[in-house]
Design a protein around this motif. Structure first.
Motif, PDB file in Angstrom:
ATOM      1  N   PRO A 219       0.809  -1.233   0.000  1.00  0.00           N
ATOM      2  CA  PRO A 219       0.000   0.000   0.000  1.00  0.00           C
ATOM      3  C   PRO A 219       0.832   1.268   0.000  1.00  0.00           C
ATOM      4  O   PRO A 219       0.302   2.339  -0.280  1.00  0.00           O
ATOM      5  N   LEU A 243      -8.088   0.902  -1.568  1.00  0.00           N
ATOM      6  CA  LEU A 243      -7.142   0.538  -0.525  1.00  0.00           C
ATOM      7  C   LEU A 243      -5.779   1.021  -0.983  1.00  0.00           C
ATOM      8  O   LEU A 243      -5.186   0.458  -1.896  1.00  0.00           O
ATOM      9  N   SER A 244      -5.306   2.080  -0.389  1.00  0.00           N
ATOM     10  CA  SER A 244      -4.014   2.637  -0.747  1.00  0.00           C
ATOM     11  C   SER A 244      -3.691   3.725   0.264  1.00  0.00           C
ATOM     12  O   SER A 244      -4.489   4.038   1.145  1.00  0.00           O
ATOM     13  N   LEU A 283      -5.957  -3.890   3.834  1.00  0.00           N
ATOM     14  CA  LEU A 283      -5.306  -4.145   2.555  1.00  0.00           C
ATOM     15  C   LEU A 283      -4.499  -5.432   2.602  1.00  0.00           C
ATOM     16  O   LEU A 283      -4.532  -6.228   1.672  1.00  0.00           O
TER      17      LEU A 283
END
Length: 316
Positions: A219, A243-244, A283
């Motif tokens: 991520p 998701l990051s 994540l």
């Protein structure tokens, strides 16, 4: 669990140490390095004032998983992970560029496009694209590998070759590897209901062989969308569920911080810190398909030291 934000080790055979934005790298002799993934977090090339518990473990374990899952594409630097937050591997001579691969128009590329740019790093973009739209094929938008205290800068393939940063044949090989790695990453993400949107790769040379370095598909280096609902959200012009680390950047921007001179980092409350940890855990589990196991320790620094020393003693 407290966050590990700094390390100060002295290992047998240690020749140097480099404290990066997120990782602390200990050089061992002429051929090896030990990379400690701390819980520091950075955005806009600024290290934020609070660490994120378990972030280092998450990044290190994701990177190791994907380094091992892509060895058939390109050799990489990793030899072992003697601690959940540590990787040991070959000391490569890094190329002074980062290979950014983008499958979708978003993030900084979208901000530039929205401001009128129709070319990024020498890659021409068509008119009429929308935020989060997929490119017909993934594009590569390299950046320079910044020195300490400076920002990465966009650069084109032609400039990289003309300035002698990477010899032409080697650079073309880096492009080939980067696109193949991105394709593999997209395949793995799809298996877990995600879309790998964009990512960065770093390469180096070890004894004349090109190798993949650093982290892969974490991520910190990548952006993921949830596949479920992507088409509907895109059609409606709605933000994608993702998701990051982009959500951290967006929170900073919403609070008036973009890393520019004179700007103040907003307060990172315990609630904000916990929410970031939760997103990293989400994540990890989403992209790997594994349940995240929190590796507890009363003294993280001492646990890491003992595990690295034991590894070095057993692999002399």
């Amino acid at each position: 669990m407290k966050a590990l934000t700094k390390t100060s080790f002295s290992f047998p055979g240690q020749t140097d140490v480099y404290h990066g934005k997120v990782r602390d790298v200990y050089f061992l002799g002429s051929d090896l390095l030990c990379m400690v993934a701390t819980d520091r977090i950075s955005a806009f090339d600024v290290i934020l004032p609070e660490g994120i518990p378990y972030k280092g473990q998450i990044l290190n374990q994701i990177a190791a998983k994907f380094l091992n899952a892509t060895r058939d594409i390109v050799p990489n630097w990793l030899l072992a992970t003697p601690d959940p937050m540590v990787s040991v591997g070959y000391r490569c001579q890094g190329y002074p560029v980062e290979m950014i691969v983008r499958g979708y128009l978003c993030g900084s590329a979208w901000r530039a496009y929205k401001a009128g740019a129709r070319e990024i790093c020498g890659v021409k973009l068509p008119d009429g694209m929308r935020e989060n739209e997929a490119f017909p094929t993934p594009i590569i938008t390299p950046t320079t590998k910044a020195e300490i205290g400076t920002h990465d800068e966009d650069i084109s393939r032609e400039e990289i070759i003309a300035r002698g940063l990477v010899p032409e044949q080697e650079y073309l090989l880096l492009e080939k590897y980067a696109l193949a790695l991105f394709e593999r990453g997209q395949q793995i993400a799809k298996q877990h209901g995600l879309i790998l949107v964009d990512t960065k790769y770093e390469f180096g040379s070890y004894k004349g062989q090109v190798m993949l370095m650093d982290e892969v598909h974490t991520p910190d280096s990548s952006r993921y969308f949830y596949a479920d609902g992507y088409a509907e959200r895109f059609a409606a012009g709605e933000p994608q569920r993702q998701l990051s680390k982009e959500f951290v950047r967006e929170w900073l921007m919403d609070n008036g911080f973009q890393g520019k001179a004179g700007q103040q980092v907003p307060e990172m409350t315990p609630q904000i810190v916990q929410s970031i940890t939760d997103r990293y855990v989400e994540l990890f589990e989403g992209i790997t398909g594994d349940t995240f196991v929190r590796e507890e320790a009363e003294d993280l620094h001492e646990r890491i030291r003992q595990n690295i020393v034991a590894y070095l003693q057993n692999n002399q």
